[in-house]
Design a protein around this motif. Structure first.
Motif, PDB file in Angstrom:
ATOM      1  N   UNK A   1       0.798  -1.216   0.000  1.00 29.91           N
ATOM      2  CA  UNK A   1       0.000   0.000   0.000  1.00 29.91           C
ATOM      3  C   UNK A   1       0.839   1.279   0.000  1.00 29.91           C
ATOM      4  N   UNK A   2       2.058   1.186   0.472  1.00 25.81           N
ATOM      5  CA  UNK A   2       2.885   2.393   0.547  1.00 25.81           C
ATOM      6  C   UNK A   2       4.348   2.032   0.341  1.00 25.81           C
ATOM      7  N   UNK A   3       5.148   3.034   0.046  1.00 28.14           N
ATOM      8  CA  UNK A   3       6.571   2.846  -0.206  1.00 28.14           C
ATOM      9  C   UNK A   3       7.345   3.699   0.785  1.00 28.14           C
ATOM     10  N   UNK A   4       8.131   3.045   1.624  1.00 31.25           N
ATOM     11  CA  UNK A   4       8.888   3.754   2.639  1.00 31.25           C
ATOM     12  C   UNK A   4       9.845   4.790   2.092  1.00 31.25           C
ATOM     13  N   UNK A   5      10.216   4.674   0.815  1.00 39.30           N
ATOM     14  CA  UNK A   5      11.125   5.651   0.221  1.00 39.30           C
ATOM     15  C   UNK A   5      10.493   7.046   0.165  1.00 39.30           C
ATOM     16  N   UNK A   6       9.167   7.115   0.271  1.00 42.39           N
ATOM     17  CA  UNK A   6       8.490   8.415   0.273  1.00 42.39           C
ATOM     18  C   UNK A   6       8.677   9.164   1.597  1.00 42.39           C
ATOM     19  N   UNK A   7       9.170   8.481   2.628  1.00 52.37           N
ATOM     20  CA  UNK A   7       9.223   9.069   3.966  1.00 52.37           C
ATOM     21  C   UNK A   7      10.648   9.280   4.466  1.00 52.37           C
ATOM     22  N   UNK A   8      11.617   9.261   3.559  1.00 48.04           N
ATOM     23  CA  UNK A   8      13.009   9.441   3.954  1.00 48.04           C
ATOM     24  C   UNK A   8      13.221  10.815   4.590  1.00 48.04           C
ATOM     25  N   UNK A   9      12.706  11.859   3.954  1.00 45.95           N
ATOM     26  CA  UNK A   9      12.878  13.210   4.506  1.00 45.95           C
ATOM     27  C   UNK A   9      12.242  13.318   5.891  1.00 45.95           C
ATOM     28  N   UNK A  10      11.069  12.730   6.051  1.00 47.93           N
ATOM     29  CA  UNK A  10      10.385  12.777   7.343  1.00 47.93           C
ATOM     30  C   UNK A  10      11.208  12.076   8.408  1.00 47.93           C
ATOM     31  N   UNK A  11      11.833  10.952   8.051  1.00 49.92           N
ATOM     32  CA  UNK A  11      12.658  10.212   9.006  1.00 49.92           C
ATOM     33  C   UNK A  11      13.830  11.056   9.482  1.00 49.92           C
ATOM     34  N   UNK A  12      14.485  11.745   8.549  1.00 50.10           N
ATOM     35  CA  UNK A  12      15.605  12.599   8.944  1.00 50.10           C
ATOM     36  C   UNK A  12      15.128  13.777   9.799  1.00 50.10           C
ATOM     37  N   UNK A  13      13.954  14.310   9.492  1.00 47.53           N
ATOM     38  CA  UNK A  13      13.405  15.406  10.293  1.00 47.53           C
ATOM     39  C   UNK A  13      13.185  14.976  11.736  1.00 47.53           C
ATOM     40  N   UNK A  14      12.880  13.707  11.951  1.00 47.21           N
ATOM     41  CA  UNK A  14      12.608  13.214  13.303  1.00 47.21           C
ATOM     42  C   UNK A  14      13.878  12.732  14.012  1.00 47.21           C
ATOM     43  N   UNK A  15      15.014  12.860  13.336  1.00 41.17           N
ATOM     44  CA  UNK A  15      16.268  12.552  14.008  1.00 41.17           C
ATOM     45  C   UNK A  15      16.954  11.282  13.589  1.00 41.17           C
ATOM     46  N   UNK A  16      16.512  10.640  12.514  1.00 38.51           N
ATOM     47  CA  UNK A  16      17.176   9.426  12.047  1.00 38.51           C
ATOM     48  C   UNK A  16      18.652   9.697  11.781  1.00 38.51           C
ATOM     49  N   UNK A  17      19.516   8.786  12.229  1.00 36.90           N
ATOM     50  CA  UNK A  17      20.953   8.933  11.985  1.00 36.90           C
ATOM     51  C   UNK A  17      21.299   8.544  10.555  1.00 36.90           C
ATOM     52  N   UNK A  18      20.492   7.678   9.963  1.00 39.35           N
ATOM     53  CA  UNK A  18      20.705   7.239   8.576  1.00 39.35           C
ATOM     54  C   UNK A  18      19.436   6.571   8.087  1.00 39.35           C
ATOM     55  N   UNK A  19      19.339   6.415   6.777  1.00 44.98           N
ATOM     56  CA  UNK A  19      18.238   5.671   6.170  1.00 44.98           C
ATOM     57  C   UNK A  19      18.803   4.574   5.284  1.00 44.98           C
ATOM     58  N   UNK A  20      18.161   3.428   5.306  1.00 47.73           N
ATOM     59  CA  UNK A  20      18.543   2.325   4.433  1.00 47.73           C
ATOM     60  C   UNK A  20      17.547   2.260   3.285  1.00 47.73           C
ATOM     61  N   UNK A  21      18.055   2.232   2.054  1.00 53.04           N
ATOM     62  CA  UNK A  21      17.200   2.311   0.877  1.00 53.04           C
ATOM     63  C   UNK A  21      17.589   1.252  -0.140  1.00 53.04           C
ATOM     64  N   UNK A  22      16.628   0.935  -1.010  1.00 58.53           N
ATOM     65  CA  UNK A  22      16.898   0.031  -2.124  1.00 58.53           C
ATOM     66  C   UNK A  22      17.208   0.798  -3.398  1.00 58.53           C
ATOM     67  N   UNK A  23      16.892   2.074  -3.404  1.00 58.32           N
ATOM     68  CA  UNK A  23      17.209   2.939  -4.557  1.00 58.32           C
ATOM     69  C   UNK A  23      17.456   4.356  -4.039  1.00 58.32           C
TER      70      UNK A  23
ATOM     71  N   UNK B   1      20.847  13.368   5.510  1.00 56.98           N
ATOM     72  CA  UNK B   1      21.755  12.484   6.226  1.00 56.98           C
ATOM     73  C   UNK B   1      22.232  11.356   5.342  1.00 56.98           C
ATOM     74  N   UNK B   2      23.069  10.493   5.883  1.00 49.72           N
ATOM     75  CA  UNK B   2      23.646   9.405   5.092  1.00 49.72           C
ATOM     76  C   UNK B   2      22.620   8.327   4.731  1.00 49.72           C
ATOM     77  N   UNK B   3      22.863   7.711   3.584  1.00 44.54           N
ATOM     78  CA  UNK B   3      22.030   6.608   3.111  1.00 44.54           C
ATOM     79  C   UNK B   3      22.859   5.343   3.020  1.00 44.54           C
ATOM     80  N   UNK B   4      22.249   4.228   3.379  1.00 42.95           N
ATOM     81  CA  UNK B   4      22.853   2.905   3.175  1.00 42.95           C
ATOM     82  C   UNK B   4      22.053   2.230   2.075  1.00 42.95           C
TER      83      UNK B   4
END
Length: 461
Positions: A48-70, A78-81
């Protein structure tokens, strides 16, 4: 999770990175709404949804990094894995965290009773240890690794639940968790539609032992016709139960009371008394597994009872609720033949001042080619259990009524409802007071009936 550098995580998941790798990750989440400072947000693509749409929101909330497939089209805060498969990466990271923490892992599976058993064991072990345990329905290829990633340097023991929908799935979960102790509650009919025989269900459930050596321990229901034949060859197996000979832990007497179960348990020639707040013989078996787990972890009987008193059950599993003049046994989370029979026994033996007992039963799903027969057999049990009224909900549920009437249950004591609101209205319009059982497969969501039943009192409709 144990604080781990981004550089180390990249190595574990065989990924690549953009940006700084100096920060340390302290938690993992796949839900951007739950991100806390220092977390790794893993962007998964769902139905129903794609987590890649929420990367910016995650960083806004303090995420140290995001793990992505693309990689996203724009620069991130912030940094991406970058990994090929986000789910596989979470599983790899969970296995790494489990090994880095050097905790004990206790895993529970079975056709029914595994959630109550898991919650009981978590309560027992928490008396002496810092426990992280499965919450909700997080017992699959995503939920289990996320549970393991909740553990940190403070954790002593993981208590995890393992579910399955086919052969090979529990083996995959066992490879991630590598349990030190495993409990199998029973071999029933759940998922018979997918696995076709109880023999295959047995094979699937015993995959929990796939990586066991002499250093691991199994606990099984010694009264189950499949599990009782397991032999302790490569690792010790403790058998618990009521009926069979040679059990390591036996309940020699049990009584349902207004306040739950009272049990006398025999172990190593001594008899101890235990209590558990939920009624039913099936909860004797759940209690036995928890008591045995406590003994393996060197808890005293007094500590085990203290832990059983801490039990906090999951929603819609043997919840006793008062709704106006009605007592509701809400066991609507799920159902198969064995758990349905156990729930009916609880209703039959439930002790309170209300004389009338009503079974509200929804379809049992995933039972395969003999599903009609199984529903008829439950109807037969209703007819022979002294239940006063049967309300059926769902297409297959009509066969409950069919089976009941074939065994002498009066037609005027049956009602086949078309919707849940009708069930609530029917009960409130036709009964002054009653004890009511709600039981059906998860898709039936029978707990929704309660929204039309007042907690304090209601007008007849």
């Amino acid at each position: 999770m144990k604080k781990t550098s981004i550089e180390q995580i990249v190595e574990v998941v065989h990924g690549t990175t953009t940006g700084s790798t100096e920060q340390r990750i302290s938690g993992v989440t796949v839900d951007s709404r739950t991100v806390r400072p220092g977390d790794l947000f893993v962007a998964l693509k769902g139905e129903k949804t794609d987590g890649h749409q929420y990367i910016d929101k995650a960083f806004e909330k303090g995420a140290a990094a995001c793990m992505v497939e693309r990689l996203p089209n724009k620069r991130t805060a912030g940094p991406l894995i970058v990994v090929e498969n986000g789910l596989k990466a979470i599983q790899q990271l969970a296995r790494y965290n489990r090994e880095a923490l050097a905790c004990k892992v206790l895993a529970v599976t079975g056709s029914s009773g595994k959630t109550t058993t898991k919650d009981l064991i978590a309560g027992v072990l928490s008396v002496k240890h810092r426990v992280v345990h499965t919450t909700g329905n997080q017992n699959n290829e995503l939920g289990l690794p996320l549970t393991l990633l909740r553990g940190d340097e403070e954790t002593d023991v993981f208590v995890v639940e393992m579910g399955m929908r086919g052969l090979g799935q529990i083996k995959e979960l066992a490879d991630i968790a590598r349990p030190d102790l495993a409990v199998i509650t029973n071999i029933g009919t759940a998922h018979l539609e997918l696995l076709h025989s109880r023999e295959n269900i047995f094979k699937a459930k015993t995959e929990i032992f796939s990586y066991f050596t002499k250093d691991q321990v199994g606990i099984v229901n010694g009264d189950d016709d499949y599990l009782k034949n397991i032999r302790a060859t490569n690792f010790p197996v403790y058998k618990v139960g009521i009926k069979e000979e040679g059990l390591d832990l036996r309940c020699i007497a049990h009584q349902n009371t207004v306040n739950g179960l009272r049990m006398e348990i025999e172990h190593a020639g001594e008899i101890q008394k235990y209590r558990f707040l939920l009624p039913g013989v099936h909860n004797v078996y759940n209690s036995l597994s928890a008591i045995m787990a406590g003994l393996v972890f060197d808890l005293t009987p007094e500590q085990i009872q203290q832990g059983m008193n801490r039990y906090q059950g999951s929603e819609n599993r043997m919840e006793i609720q008062e709704r106006a003049s009605f007592t509701v046994i809400n066991d609507a989370y799920n159902a198969n033949v064995q758990s349905m029979e156990s729930a009916i026994d609880v209703l039959k033996n439930f002790h309170n001042k209300k004389q009338t007992k009503i079974a509200v039963l929804g379809d049992m799903l995933e039972l395969g080619d003999e599903q009609i027969k199984y529903h008829q057999e439950i109807g037969k049990k209703i007819a022979r259990s002294g239940i006063d009224f049967l309300i059926a909900y769902g297409e297959l549920a009509s066969h409950y009524i069919e089976g009941a009437k074939q065994n002498g249950f009066a037609a005027q004591k049956c009602h086949h409802a078309e919707n849940k609101k009708e069930i609530a209205a029917f009960i409130q319009n036709n009964f002054e007071e009653a004890t009511i059982l709600l039981k059906g497969s998860r898709a039936m969501a029978l707990e929704e009936i309660l929204q039309w039943m007042s907690k304090k009192g209601s007008e007849k409709q």
